[in-house]
Scaffold this motif. Structure first.
Motif, short mmCIF file in Angstrom:
data_model
loop_
_atom_site.label_atom_id
_atom_site.label_comp_id
_atom_site.label_asym_id
_atom_site.label_seq_id
_atom_site.Cartn_x
_atom_site.Cartn_y
_atom_site.Cartn_z
N GLY A 196 12.04 -27.59 -2.94
CA GLY A 196 12.42 -28.24 -1.70
C GLY A 196 11.82 -27.52 -0.50
N GLY A 197 11.79 -26.19 -0.58
CA GLY A 197 11.16 -25.42 0.49
C GLY A 197 9.67 -25.70 0.60
N TYR A 198 9.02 -25.81 -0.57
CA TYR A 198 7.59 -26.14 -0.55
C TYR A 198 7.37 -27.52 0.07
CZ TYR A 198 7.40 -22.46 -4.17
OH TYR A 198 7.52 -21.29 -4.87
N ALA A 199 8.21 -28.48 -0.30
CA ALA A 199 8.07 -29.84 0.23
C ALA A 199 8.22 -29.86 1.74
CB ALA A 199 9.09 -30.76 -0.43
N THR A 200 9.24 -29.15 2.24
CA THR A 200 9.46 -29.12 3.68
C THR A 200 8.31 -28.44 4.40
OG1 THR A 200 11.86 -29.07 3.36
CG2 THR A 200 11.03 -28.32 5.49
N GLN A 201 7.77 -27.41 3.79
CA GLN A 201 6.63 -26.71 4.37
C GLN A 201 5.45 -27.66 4.56
OE1 GLN A 201 5.28 -23.48 1.93
NE2 GLN A 201 4.01 -22.58 3.51
N VAL A 202 5.15 -28.46 3.55
CA VAL A 202 4.05 -29.41 3.65
C VAL A 202 4.37 -30.50 4.67
CG1 VAL A 202 2.64 -31.07 2.40
CG2 VAL A 202 3.29 -28.93 1.30
N GLU A 203 5.62 -30.97 4.69
CA GLU A 203 6.02 -31.99 5.67
C GLU A 203 5.85 -31.49 7.09
OE1 GLU A 203 9.34 -33.95 2.62
OE2 GLU A 203 9.96 -32.63 4.27
N VAL A 207 3.27 -32.76 10.36
CA VAL A 207 3.64 -32.91 11.77
C VAL A 207 2.70 -32.11 12.65
CG1 VAL A 207 5.44 -32.45 13.48
CG2 VAL A 207 6.05 -33.39 11.24
N ARG A 208 2.39 -30.89 12.24
CA ARG A 208 1.51 -30.03 13.06
C ARG A 208 0.10 -30.61 13.14
NH1 ARG A 208 4.16 -25.98 9.73
NH2 ARG A 208 5.80 -24.96 10.95
N VAL A 209 -0.44 -31.03 12.01
CA VAL A 209 -1.79 -31.59 12.01
C VAL A 209 -1.83 -32.88 12.84
CG1 VAL A 209 -3.56 -32.66 10.56
CG2 VAL A 209 -2.44 -30.55 9.82
N SER A 210 -0.82 -33.71 12.69
CA SER A 210 -0.77 -34.97 13.45
C SER A 210 -0.72 -34.71 14.95
CB SER A 210 0.43 -35.80 13.02
OG SER A 210 0.35 -36.14 11.65
N ALA A 211 0.02 -33.69 15.36
CA ALA A 211 0.11 -33.36 16.78
C ALA A 211 -1.23 -32.87 17.31
CB ALA A 211 1.19 -32.31 17.00
N ALA A 212 -1.92 -32.04 16.52
CA ALA A 212 -3.22 -31.53 16.95
C ALA A 212 -4.26 -32.64 16.98
CB ALA A 212 -3.67 -30.41 16.02
N LEU A 213 -4.16 -33.58 16.05
CA LEU A 213 -5.11 -34.68 15.97
C LEU A 213 -5.12 -35.51 17.25
CD1 LEU A 213 -7.12 -36.35 14.27
CD2 LEU A 213 -5.15 -37.61 13.38
N GLU A 214 -3.98 -35.63 17.88
CA GLU A 214 -3.87 -36.44 19.10
C GLU A 214 -4.88 -36.01 20.16
OE1 GLU A 214 -0.53 -37.51 22.54
OE2 GLU A 214 0.09 -36.64 20.62
N LEU A 271 -6.89 -28.03 15.93
CA LEU A 271 -6.82 -28.78 14.67
C LEU A 271 -7.16 -27.89 13.49
CD1 LEU A 271 -6.47 -31.49 13.19
CD2 LEU A 271 -8.90 -31.91 13.57
N SER A 272 -8.16 -27.06 13.65
CA SER A 272 -8.54 -26.14 12.57
C SER A 272 -7.39 -25.21 12.21
CB SER A 272 -9.77 -25.32 12.99
OG SER A 272 -10.10 -24.39 12.00
N GLY A 273 -6.74 -24.67 13.23
CA GLY A 273 -5.61 -23.77 12.97
C GLY A 273 -4.46 -24.47 12.29
N SER A 274 -4.16 -25.68 12.72
CA SER A 274 -3.02 -26.40 12.14
C SER A 274 -3.30 -26.89 10.73
CB SER A 274 -2.63 -27.59 13.03
OG SER A 274 -3.66 -28.56 13.06
N SER A 275 -4.56 -27.08 10.40
CA SER A 275 -4.90 -27.58 9.06
C SER A 275 -5.18 -26.46 8.07
CB SER A 275 -6.12 -28.51 9.14
OG SER A 275 -7.26 -27.80 9.59
N ARG A 276 -5.18 -25.22 8.53
CA ARG A 276 -5.48 -24.10 7.63
C ARG A 276 -4.25 -23.31 7.24
NH1 ARG A 276 -11.10 -22.94 7.81
NH2 ARG A 276 -10.78 -20.81 7.14
N TRP A 277 -3.07 -23.70 7.76
CA TRP A 277 -1.85 -22.92 7.49
C TRP A 277 -1.58 -22.80 6.00
CZ3 TRP A 277 1.90 -25.42 4.71
CH2 TRP A 277 1.79 -26.82 4.66
#
Length: 281
Positions: A196-203, A207-214, A271-277
């Protein structure tokens, strides 16, 4: 049959492989930047082709170039956007910072392909690059390539991964195991809690990638050389970006400040930072 042909530019003659679609400036860049042996990514080449296609369409509509030439250029650029000519993009990814070499590579290849369709000369700068500059096209191509890859590949993959992990969290809810901390056994947890922790981490990553994509959706196209839009007809940027939206289904928009958009790539860094976490986990 000769292995090379002679092309000319402002610096004189240059030998180009006889079967290559590119011309003199591309060849000079190949010779000037033998750094990594790694060319542009296919998604980046596709983005350059798409930008050139919509630019040609708008230039034809605005009377910047003849409509038959605009159609030939747009069709040739569409082939590049379909990655049919990736082998004609040989320039190393590590090159001049403005991306001039790869912009000219696109211009030259598309000019050659358009000439074959049109049956008369097509100029890489005066026709294919009309109303544009390397300084607005190349950063725009980075944004378009990144937005396309994130929208159609990264985010769907992350959502699929999150859903699969969430299913496993439910499946493993009754499996008790030792928790771990500092490389030692700790207090009990369930395997479901871990997943569940892994799932929330990916979720949260989604959100982070979507925010940066804007912010990446703001495009520098239309600023030309320095951000003023010199040599670009009124309405070019708005019409070209509207066609990019239509072609991709991605809500691109013109940058609010072209000087910022061309002078910095902060949105791509974000975007690079948010997609590399997730790679660090």
């Amino acid at each position: 049959m000769s292995e090379f042909r002679i092309e000319h530019d402002s610096m004189g003659e240059v030998r180009v492989p006889s079967g290559a679609k590119w011309r003199a400036q591309t060849q000079r860049a190949v010779e000037n930047f033998p750094i990594s042996g790694r060319p542009l990514e296919p998604s980046h080449i596709a983005a350059l082709g798409l930008i050139k296609a919509v630019a040609a369409e708008v230039n034809g509509e605005l009377g910047v170039i003849d409509k038959d030439m605009a159609e030939a250029i747009a069709q040739a650029a569409a082939d590049v956007a379909e990655n049919e000519h990736d082998a004609d993009f040989p320039i190393d990814v590590f090159q001049t910072g403005s991306g001039t070499s790869s912009n000219m590579n696109a211009n030259e290849v598309i000019a050659t392909l358009a000439e074959e369709r049109l049956g008369r000369p097509v100029h890489a700068n005066d026709h294919v690059n009309a109303s544009q500059s390397s300084n607005d096209v190349f950063p725009t191509s980075i944004h378009v390539a990144a937005a396309t890859e994130v929208t159609f590949h990264l985010l769907p993959s992350l959502r699929h991964l999150a859903a699969a992990l969430r299913e496993k969290a439910i499946e493993f809810d009754g499996v008790v195991k030792s928790g771990r901390t500092h490389l030692m056994d700790a207090t009990p947890v369930t395997l479901g809690q871990e997943f569940g922790g892994y799932a929330t981490q990916v979720e949260h990553g989604v959100v982070r990638v979507s925010a940066a994509l804007e912010h990446v959706l703001e495009l520098p196209l239309g600023g030309t050389a320095v951000g003023t839009g010199i040599n670009t007809p009124q309405g070019f940027a708005q019409e070209a970006i509207a066609k990019l939206r239509e072609a991709t289904g991605i809500p691109f928009q013109e940058a609010a400040d072209h000087f910022e958009a061309q002078g910095a790539q902060d949105s791509i860094v974000e975007l690079s930072g948010s997609s590399r976490w997730w790679r660090c986990r």
